[in-house]
Design an enzyme around this catalytic site. Structure first.
Site, mmCIF file in Angstrom:
data_model
loop_
_atom_site.group_PDB
_atom_site.id
_atom_site.type_symbol
_atom_site.label_atom_id
_atom_site.label_comp_id
_atom_site.label_asym_id
_atom_site.label_seq_id
_atom_site.Cartn_x
_atom_site.Cartn_y
_atom_site.Cartn_z
ATOM 1 C CG ASP A 21 66.097 73.889 -10.888
ATOM 2 O OD1 ASP A 21 66.016 74.185 -12.080
ATOM 3 O OD2 ASP A 21 66.703 74.556 -10.047
HETATM 4 C C1 BGC Z 1 67.662 70.817 -6.052
HETATM 5 C C2 BGC Z 1 66.959 71.983 -6.556
HETATM 6 C C3 BGC Z 1 67.921 72.795 -7.332
HETATM 7 C C4 BGC Z 1 68.589 71.969 -8.410
HETATM 8 C C5 BGC Z 1 69.634 72.760 -9.135
HETATM 9 C C6 BGC Z 1 68.255 70.070 -7.181
HETATM 10 O O1 BGC Z 1 68.908 68.951 -6.714
HETATM 11 O O2 BGC Z 1 66.785 70.014 -5.337
HETATM 12 O O3 BGC Z 1 66.392 72.691 -5.500
HETATM 13 O O4 BGC Z 1 67.258 73.848 -7.925
HETATM 14 O O5 BGC Z 1 69.172 70.846 -7.875
HETATM 15 O O6 BGC Z 1 70.244 72.052 -10.136
HETATM 16 C C1 NOJ Z 2 66.342 76.172 -5.948
HETATM 17 C C2 NOJ Z 2 66.799 76.827 -7.212
HETATM 18 O O1 NOJ Z 2 67.824 77.749 -6.941
HETATM 19 C C3 NOJ Z 2 65.654 77.535 -7.898
HETATM 20 O O2 NOJ Z 2 66.095 78.084 -9.104
HETATM 21 C C4 NOJ Z 2 64.514 76.602 -8.112
HETATM 22 O O3 NOJ Z 2 63.436 77.332 -8.665
HETATM 23 C C5 NOJ Z 2 64.084 75.933 -6.814
HETATM 24 N N1 NOJ Z 2 65.201 75.316 -6.176
HETATM 25 C C6 NOJ Z 2 62.994 74.893 -7.029
HETATM 26 O O4 NOJ Z 2 63.479 73.796 -7.703
#
Ligand code: BGC
Ligand code: NOJ
Length: 812
Positions: free
Chosen positions: A483
């Site tokens: 993400d």
């Molecule tokens: C987090 C990710 C997450 C994303 C969702 C980020 O700040 O580090 O793990 O998937 O936010 O929007």
């Molecule tokens: C947590 C999110 O829920 C997931 O969708 C994503 O793939 C991982 N973080 C890595 O960013």
């Protein structure tokens, strides 16, 4: 250092001190009513949706940490204490918290009085039961006062936290005997209310928080408790609570059992409203009636056990490794069920007001629970698919109650569509139920735009084919699985959200990870197409997959490992050419899982590079070297300090990808080594370093660059649960569902020894014995089914046959 121990027989983790490094929680509930409960009785309840129907209030960032919950205060002389120790924190003489499958039990004592509190949500009712047994083990008569305490949330948890000008005037309660009704919102014809009751007469009650606690007090020592007297307050606006006061006299050796019930009710649909503010108590009365005696509650608890027995009997392993047995048979599957219920909505790290159900998250979670609850997995797939758009893209998140896509986040994460194929193929393999492909499913939740689920998959597949960049690799969009890899956010202003505003799509930035996904799930789409009579599309898909395979070799290979991406200017990301972020874990795991580079000898090279550059004793880091400053062309990933989260943290989610990739090339020793590093049971002994619950996976462990290397965060709601279960059950222990039957091809460490497995597959039971006299890591020499020799590792499923006895002889 440990703060408790596993009780495998009871399927419990037994916490022996309230002073755990962080709150160690459990989840109660299976269908609609859910509670989070910590080892000091903190937590909250909601119905279906932690944002929209929050029943009790919780405070984030509170001091002291985790200081709201369902509390019982015991006033024994001048001593005031709580069974879970919070919120008074009065030291107890003994303490134990047992988190089990859908229940938590607290056994503690003080001055000869024992409290045994059992909290659970019955399988088929919208309520939480708290059974409290008080026993006088002293040789003196005891006169005590017991005070219960729950603080109601005014339903919409986000509004509850922010909109005080309105909601401090909306709270309404009603008292009827021992029952306190919380009816805020009822007059708006929102049709729901909650109640808190006890199966005994009460001496007094309070429903106004300020009256009970005393204005200016925390909840540690409420004035009413200190003075031994509730005020019989009736809340109007402000902060509604429910507290019962029960005075008890206990002779030496005497016990008293009380049953508290926190219930959620809705008016029956067809029931006429009497008057908008007079609640229809019939549903509450019926619930109270069902759970008012010790026998009824004991039976409900037995039913809960039976529910979990049934679920967990579908897959069981007996190996020489107690950690494997415990994780596979109990905790890993349990966590998969929790992710089914919660997706990414409510934990001690997800506020329940932010992310609801994730499209990619729920699709991946399904891989870990489809064998447990195939019918509900079917429903889930249809819900998820209905949040897809006509062009194949999808809402990134949706709300569990409304099942509607989240407009604030929108779409544009270009991996999302392909995860739907992952989920559906897992479902089809597990169940053989191809009828799901013919189900009509809406696009964007709009009836006018429905088409078959198969067509949804087709659009998923096509979405990637029609969103390719200059190298013919898939465009990344706002991000892919990672993400925080926001390669199109370069034009954002400081302070603008990385993912929710501004340009999200660009014609240049490409993802090698999505390419790997496309090869893996594109093949699945081709298989599904062929098996469902779409031969033309199967062939087209195979040819697109073959092209992508070649593209990855041509444009996605960096020399020693797979490249991660190209940014919006076409510059490499995750390449030896880069100063920082030279190598990323995701494409190494996923490309090899997709079979890319296996024949060409690249897979081994990529995985060796992972070992050499990303490995630590606590797991495999997501990238190296960590980004030491912010990069405009990379986005959120470089916003994290080195070693945390997506910036070189140990993202537990993709550790199993690498472990599984190792099994693809037959390296069982290494696959298992990786498995062990993040496996909760294996690292229980370092709980003071790891800090989160030692019975479940966390999303992230701080990487080697971080100050607190080895410290975990974000426990419970992570795709790690599903992927580690797939890794252990399908790749390492080697039992993989396939369209035609079960394929059995283990890849284990040399010293793993023989093992036995039982697995329900469709409506049959498979009893599988694996013997490995030559201590090989991979390779099946001989297979017998029901005593007869059998050719190959795929045991076809035969309709009507209920039992299969399989022996797998591994060997060189
Ligand atoms: C987090 C990710 C997450 C994303 C969702 C980020 O700040 O580090 O793990 O998937 O936010 O929007
Ligand atoms: C947590 C999110 O829920 C997931 O969708 C994503 O793939 C991982 N973080 C890595 O960013």
């Amino acid at each position: 250092m440990k703060f408790g121990h596993f009780d495998d027989e009871a399927r419990e983790y037994v916490i022996t001190t309230p002073a755990t490094p962080l709150p160690w929680i459990n989840y109660l509930g299976t269908e609609g009513f859910f509670s989070l409960i910590s080892n000091t009785c903190g937590g909250y309840s909601f119905y279906k949706d932690a944002k929209l129907l929050r029943i009790t209030r919780y405070r984030y960032n509170a001091l002291p940490i985790d200081s709201n919950g369902k509390y019982y205060y015991i006033k024994d002389g001048d001593t005031i204490w709580n069974p879970g120790t919070m919120p008074s924190k009065t030291p107890v003489d003994s303490y134990e918290c047992r988190h089990g499958m859908g229940y938590s039990r607290f056994i503690s004592s003080k001055n000869g009085l024992e409290a045994n509190l059992l909290a659970f949500v019955p399988v088929d009712a919208s309520c939480e039961i708290n059974r409290l047994v008080l026993t006088n083990h002293s040789d003196q008569e005891k006169q005590i006062s017991l005070f219960s305490y729950v603080e109601f949330c005014l339903w919409n948890a986000m509004d509850d936290m922010t909109n005080f000008q309105r909601n401090l005037s909306t709270g309404e309660v009603e008292i009827e005997g021992s029952t306190v009704y919380h009816k805020t919102e009822y007059r708006e014809r929102r049709n729901h209310y909650s109640f808190f009751t006890v199966n005994s007469d009460i001496d007094a009650y309070d429903t106004s928080r300020d009256e009970f606690l005393g204005l200016g007090n925390g909840n540690a020592f409420p004035d009413a408790v200190t003075e031994g007297k509730c005020r019989n307050s009736v809340a109007s606006g402000w902060y509604p609570i429910a507290s019962h006061q029960i005075n008890l006299t206990l002779q030496p050796g005497e016990s008293r059992e009380l049953i508290f019930l926190l219930g959620y009710c809705e008016n029956p649909q067809d029931q006429k409203w009497e008057a908008p503010n007079i609640i229809n108590k019939a549903p509450a009365h019926a619930l109270i009636e069902r759970f008012s005696t010790e026998e009824q509650v004991a039976k409900a608890f037995d039913n809960l056990h039976a529910y979990w027995d049934q679920l967990l009997s579908r897959y069981t392993v007996k190996s020489h490794d107690p950690h494997v047995n415990r994780m596979a048979n109990i905790w890993n599957q349990y966590q998969c069920m929790i992710t089914f219920n919660m997706s990414r909505s409510a934990s001690y790290y997800e506020s329940g007001t932010g992310r609801g159900m994730g499209f990619r998250d729920s699709c991946q979670d399904l891989l870990g629970f489809v064998h447990l609850i195939p019918e509900r997995a079917r429903e889930r797939i249809l819900d998820i698919a209905a949040t897809q758009f006509e062009d194949g893209s999808a809402y990134h998140q949706y709300q569990p109650l409304t099942k509607k896509g989240n407009l604030d986040i929108g779409s544009g994460f270009n991996d999302d569509p392909l995860w739907l194929i992952a989920a559906v193929s897992a479902y089809l393999k597990e169940t053989g139920d191809f009828s799901i492909l013919d189900e009509m499913v809406n696009f964007d939740n709009q009836k006018e735009k429905a088409d078959t689920l198969y067509e949804h998959l087709h659009r998923s597949f096509t979405y990637t084919c029609t969103h390719l960049g200059p190298h013919k690799l898939p465009l990344i969009g706002r991000a892919d699985w990672n993400d925080c890899l926001n390669l199109n956010c370069f034009s954002k202003e400081p302070g603008e959200s990385f993912q929710t505003t501004g340009p999200s799509e660009g014609p240049v930035a490409e993802s090698v990870f999505i390419a790997g996904m496309f090869v893996k799930y594109g093949k699945e789409f081709a298989d599904i197409s062929r098996l469902s009579g779409h031969e033309d599309l199967a062939e087209q898909a195979e040819s697109a997959v073959a092209d992508m395979y070649q593209t990855v070799l041509d444009a996605g290979w960096d020399g020693e490992w797979f490249l991660r991406a190209y940014d919006a200017e076409g510059k490499k990301v995750g390449s030896d050419e880069c100063e920082e972020g030279k190598i990323f874990i995701e494409p190494q795991g996923f490309c090899v899982l997709a079979g890319i580079g296996v024949e060409e000898g690249l897979a081994e090279k990529a995985l060796d590079s992972v070992k050499e550059r990303l490995d630590t004793k606590y797991g495999v880091m997501i990238l190296q070297p960590a980004y030491t400053h912010y990069y405009l062309n990379l986005g959120e990933i470089s916003s994290y300090p080195p070693g945390y989260k997506e910036n070189a943290g140990i993202f537990c989610h993709n550790n199993p990808w690498v472990s599984m990739a190792e099994t693809v090339i037959g390296r069982g020793n290494r696959a298992f080594e990786i498995y062990k590093k993040t496996c909760p049971s294996y690292i229980e002994d370092i709980s003071e370093i790891h800090r989160t619950e030692p019975y479940v996976y966390s999303q992230m462990v701080a990487g080697a660059d971080a100050k607190f290397h080895g410290e975990a965060k974000n426990s419970w709601l992570t795709g790690t649960a599903a992927w580690t279960f797939c890794n252990l059950s399908q790749a390492i222990l080697g039992v993989q569902p396939s369209y035609k039957g079960l394929t059995i091809d283990p890849c284990i460490p040399e010293d793993f020894g023989d093992f036995q497995l039982t697995r329900r597959f469709r409506d049959a039971m498979y009893y599988i014995d694996v013997v490995n006299p030559d201590h090989v890591q991979k390779g099946v020499q001989k297979v017998t089914v029901d005593g007869k020799d059998y050719d190959g590792c795929l045991i076809p499923f035969e309709a009507g046959k209920k039992e299969y006895h399989v022996t797998i002889h591994m060997g060189a």
